[in-house]
Design an enzyme around this catalytic site. Structure first.
Site, PDB file in Angstrom:
ATOM      1  N   GLU A  51      -5.177  -4.714  10.840  1.00  0.00           N
ATOM      2  CA  GLU A  51      -4.142  -3.701  10.990  1.00  0.00           C
ATOM      3  C   GLU A  51      -4.381  -2.909  12.277  1.00  0.00           C
ATOM      4  OE1 GLU A  51      -2.265  -2.662   6.941  1.00  0.00           O
ATOM      5  OE2 GLU A  51      -3.976  -1.350   7.243  1.00  0.00           O
ATOM      6  N   SER A  65       3.619  -2.058  10.323  1.00  0.00           N
ATOM      7  CA  SER A  65       5.072  -2.144  10.570  1.00  0.00           C
ATOM      8  C   SER A  65       5.674  -3.493  10.199  1.00  0.00           C
ATOM      9  CB  SER A  65       5.392  -1.779  12.022  1.00  0.00           C
ATOM     10  OG  SER A  65       5.061  -0.427  12.276  1.00  0.00           O
ATOM     11  N   LYS A  74       0.046   4.266  -0.280  1.00  0.00           N
ATOM     12  CA  LYS A  74      -0.610   5.447   0.314  1.00  0.00           C
ATOM     13  C   LYS A  74      -0.405   6.656  -0.606  1.00  0.00           C
ATOM     14  CE  LYS A  74      -0.074   3.275   4.774  1.00  0.00           C
ATOM     15  NZ  LYS A  74       0.043   3.401   6.227  1.00  0.00           N
ATOM     16  N   GLY A 107       2.861   2.346  10.785  1.00  0.00           N
ATOM     17  CA  GLY A 107       3.859   3.394  10.627  1.00  0.00           C
ATOM     18  C   GLY A 107       4.618   3.744  11.893  1.00  0.00           C
ATOM     19  N   ASN A 115       0.866  -1.178   0.000  1.00  0.00           N
ATOM     20  CA  ASN A 115       0.000   0.000   0.000  1.00  0.00           C
ATOM     21  C   ASN A 115       0.905   1.230   0.000  1.00  0.00           C
ATOM     22  OD1 ASN A 115      -1.771   2.067   0.553  1.00  0.00           O
ATOM     23  ND2 ASN A 115      -2.280   1.368   2.636  1.00  0.00           N
ATOM     24  N   HIS A 132      -9.426   1.358   5.241  1.00  0.00           N
ATOM     25  CA  HIS A 132      -8.147   1.554   5.938  1.00  0.00           C
ATOM     26  C   HIS A 132      -8.364   2.548   7.086  1.00  0.00           C
ATOM     27  CE1 HIS A 132      -4.031   2.704   6.760  1.00  0.00           C
ATOM     28  NE2 HIS A 132      -3.654   1.610   6.117  1.00  0.00           N
ATOM     29  N   GLU A 162      -6.695   4.934   8.059  1.00  0.00           N
ATOM     30  CA  GLU A 162      -6.443   6.336   7.710  1.00  0.00           C
ATOM     31  C   GLU A 162      -7.666   6.948   7.027  1.00  0.00           C
ATOM     32  OE1 GLU A 162      -2.727   5.631   5.700  1.00  0.00           O
ATOM     33  OE2 GLU A 162      -1.811   5.130   7.621  1.00  0.00           O
TER      34      GLU A 162
END
Ligand code: PGA
Length: 245
Positions: free
Chosen positions: A159, A205, A11, A165, A9, A89, A91
């Site tokens: 996730e 991660s 992003k 991250g 991904n 996701h 985010e």
């Protein structure tokens, strides 16, 4: 029985020059024994789809077409060469206020045009510390996944938000607990055939140095990789670790 999947991904990263990383990855893996999927920004989608890997997008609108300035439909993604799309996701759930009902509508729209929906879910640190992880995942699973799921049109990605991250990764036992839970819920809702066929990815991660141990956990069928999918030198050893897992 389930074919393993290494998904990247990107992003909101990557100009045209980033396509060189795909070429390098293709050289390093001319015939991967696992599925490899890259999800670049939509601006690179059509170009990336010319290469050897399956290509996915990172979001779609639930409608086919219409007055939705700035949005992209699942049909448009398919038309550009995508075979999958990430929905839900964290985010997007956080930055755009997307709740499970809209995620489910997006997944349904994707599946309706033949895309595989990669439906993401995960708990926050506060939720984990309050020991609410399985409740949160159970709710997101029930709410975000359409009823017509099959082993081909659905991938689930677990996730944990606090692992994305950050360099923090749950223990293998924690990953295993959630993946076993997701598998059991999928089997209960869709029956053993579909429930055992849907791939469940871990994301958050994943790096070259922790991939092998994560892939050793039962019911982990691959990874959804963010930062470490941007460079072929990082993503390649993750693909290799999955191939030998
Ligand atoms: P990360 O992102 O690998 O950079 O932690 C994973 C993701 O958000 O899919």
């Amino acid at each position: 029985m389930r074919r393993k999947l290494a998904a990247g991904n990107w992003k909101m990263n990557g100009l045209k020059s980033q396509l060189a990383e795909l070429e390098a990855l293709a050289k390093a893996h001319p015939a991967p024994s696992v599925d490899v999927l890259l999800c670049p920004p939509v601006t690179l989608l059509a170009a990336a789809a010319q290469g050897p890997f399956c290509i996915g997008a990172q979001d779609c609108h639930p409608n086919d077409a219409g007055a939705h300035t700035g949005d992209i439909s699942a049909q448009m993604l398919r038309d550009s060469g995508a075979e999958a799309v990430i929905v839900g996701h964290s985010e997007r759930r956080e930055d755009h206020g997307e709740h499970s009902d809209i995620v489910r509508a997006k997944a349904r729209a994707a599946q309706a045009v033949g895309l595989t929906a990669i439906v993401c879910m995960g708990e926050s640190l506060v939720q984990r510390e309050a020991q609410n992880t399985l409740d949160i995942i159970g709710g997101q699973l029930a709410g975000s996944i359409p009823d017509n799921a099959t082993a081909e049109n659905l991938v689930v990605a677990y996730e944990p938000i606090w692992a994305i991250g950050t360099g923090l990764v749950p223990s293998l036992a924690q990953i295993g607990e959630v993946h076993d839970f997701i598998r059991a819920r999928l089997e209960r809702r869709f029956g053993a055939g579909v429930g055992r066929g849907v791939r469940v990815l871990y994301g958050g991660s994943v790096k070259p140095d922790n991939a092998s141990e994560i892939f050793s956990v039962p019911n982990v069928d691959g990874a959804l990789v963010g930062g470490a999918s941007l460079k072929a030198a990082d993503f390649s050893p993750i693909i290799s670790a999955l191939e030998t897992s």
